[in-house]
Design a protein around this motif. Structure first.
Motif, PDB file in Angstrom:
ATOM      1  N   TYR A 115       0.853  -1.190   0.000  1.00  0.00           N
ATOM      2  CA  TYR A 115       0.000   0.000   0.000  1.00  0.00           C
ATOM      3  C   TYR A 115       0.886   1.237   0.000  1.00  0.00           C
TER       4      TYR A 115
ATOM      5  N   ARG B  70       0.979   5.577  -0.406  1.00  0.00           N
ATOM      6  CA  ARG B  70       0.138   6.775  -0.317  1.00  0.00           C
ATOM      7  C   ARG B  70       0.969   8.017  -0.548  1.00  0.00           C
TER       8      ARG B  70
ATOM      9  N   TYR C  11      -1.509  -1.274  -4.125  1.00  0.00           N
ATOM     10  CA  TYR C  11      -2.547  -0.245  -4.215  1.00  0.00           C
ATOM     11  C   TYR C  11      -1.913   1.112  -3.927  1.00  0.00           C
ATOM     12  N   THR C  12      -2.334   2.121  -4.671  1.00  0.00           N
ATOM     13  CA  THR C  12      -1.814   3.470  -4.492  1.00  0.00           C
ATOM     14  C   THR C  12      -2.956   4.423  -4.197  1.00  0.00           C
ATOM     15  N   GLU C  13      -2.806   5.213  -3.151  1.00  0.00           N
ATOM     16  CA  GLU C  13      -3.813   6.180  -2.724  1.00  0.00           C
ATOM     17  C   GLU C  13      -3.235   7.583  -2.840  1.00  0.00           C
TER      18      GLU C  13
ATOM     19  N   ARG D  24     -10.530   6.147   2.883  1.00  0.00           N
ATOM     20  CA  ARG D  24      -9.631   5.863   1.766  1.00  0.00           C
ATOM     21  C   ARG D  24     -10.080   4.595   1.058  1.00  0.00           C
TER      22      ARG D  24
ATOM     23  N   MET E 240      -8.901   3.055  -1.618  1.00  0.00           N
ATOM     24  CA  MET E 240      -7.842   2.142  -2.030  1.00  0.00           C
ATOM     25  C   MET E 240      -7.310   1.345  -0.847  1.00  0.00           C
TER      26      MET E 240
ATOM     27  N   GLU F 146      -9.764  -1.356  -0.244  1.00  0.00           N
ATOM     28  CA  GLU F 146      -9.594  -2.450  -1.193  1.00  0.00           C
ATOM     29  C   GLU F 146      -8.366  -3.283  -0.835  1.00  0.00           C
ATOM     30  N   ALA F 147      -7.292  -2.607  -0.386  1.00  0.00           N
ATOM     31  CA  ALA F 147      -6.082  -3.331   0.007  1.00  0.00           C
ATOM     32  C   ALA F 147      -6.366  -4.249   1.189  1.00  0.00           C
TER      33      ALA F 147
ATOM     34  N   ASP G  17     -13.806   5.472  -9.712  1.00  0.00           N
ATOM     35  CA  ASP G  17     -13.025   4.654  -8.787  1.00  0.00           C
ATOM     36  C   ASP G  17     -13.841   3.477  -8.257  1.00  0.00           C
TER      37      ASP G  17
ATOM     38  N   THR H 223     -15.380  -2.051  -8.539  1.00  0.00           N
ATOM     39  CA  THR H 223     -15.903  -2.766  -7.376  1.00  0.00           C
ATOM     40  C   THR H 223     -17.391  -3.046  -7.525  1.00  0.00           C
TER      41      THR H 223
ATOM     42  N   ILE I 148     -15.482   0.229   2.257  1.00  0.00           N
ATOM     43  CA  ILE I 148     -15.328   1.404   1.401  1.00  0.00           C
ATOM     44  C   ILE I 148     -16.326   2.449   1.888  1.00  0.00           C
TER      45      ILE I 148
END
Length: 231
Positions: free
Chosen positions: A9, A11, A45-47, A56, A58, A61-62, A173, A177, A201
């Motif tokens: 992860y 950020r 994953y990148t936030e 957040r 992402m 999701e992570a 985004d 999902t 989420i």
């Protein structure tokens, strides 16, 4: 680091950092160096979000991916997760193990202490900024581009456009999902809302999803699809 399965992860705090890779590449290098020959990186994953925010998608999701793959959430530095003790505590109670490359052997107590230090540092930065702005105001400096005047029609239009763009991006985004939930049998608005909540989420303003919020997201996605088709 022991052999295992990991979800990375990353950020960064600004869109500019996200586009340029500033900070992001350093985080990726730290994690790759740590995992070299000592673990399997399943996905990453990148936030792009400030550390003060806790909604957040992402990261959510992570965490879901970690539970799905029984993997460890791996971050380059503890402050990439959050500068907020309560948030780190909630994360630790979410049923997902996580490790920080800068403190690989940290235990639960150590992580709480480090998070408290990071939160204090963020508070001090905010306080120094507040004092500096107050001093500038005392000197007669006009703060902000639109301070002291009413917003023009152009200003209001730009603000509306910015809000719309942000909402559209949020919908995009969520599209992947939502499609996965629909493919899994969640076809009603309520079931999609339940699925989003189950994946942790957060809704646009935080909190839990409702059927009405899902309907707005689906309508926004439909509008964007229609606009692209007619372009």
């Amino acid at each position: 680091m022991q052999q295992g399965r990991y979800i990375a992860y990353y950020r960064v705090s600004t869109q500019r950092q996200g586009r340029s890779g500033l900070g992001l590449e350093a985080q990726r290098k730290t994690i790759n160096d740590r995992l070299r020959g000592a673990g399997q990186l399943i996905t990453e994953y990148t936030e792009i979000e400030t550390g003060r925010r806790t909604d957040r998608p992402m990261l959510a999701e992570a965490l879901s991916a970690c539970r799905l793959h029984r993997a460890v959430l791996l971050i380059a530095k503890l402050d990439r997760l959050a500068r907020n003790v309560a948030f780190v505590s909630a994360l630790m109670d979410a049923g997902v193990e996580f490790q920080a490359c800068d403190f690989p052997s940290a235990n639960r107590l150590t992580i709480h202490i480090l998070a408290a230090v990071a939160e204090h540092e963020a508070h001090m930065i905010s306080e120094r900024t507040r004092v500096a702005l107050a001093a500038a105001k005392a000197r007669g400096t006009i703060l902000g581009g639109a301070r002291g005047r009413a917003g023009t029609c152009t200003d209001l239009e730009k603000a509306r456009a910015a809000r719309t763009a942000k909402a559209n991006q949020r919908a995009l985004d969520l599209a992947t999902t939502i499609r996965s939930l629909q493919a899994a049998g969640s076809t009603s608005l309520c079931s999609i809302a339940t699925g989003l909540n189950a994946r942790q989420i957060a809704a646009a303003r935080g909190g839990f999803w409702t059927a009405a919020q899902v309907r707005r997201i689906l309508n926004r996605l439909q509008d964007q699809t229609t606009c692209e088709a007619s372009a």
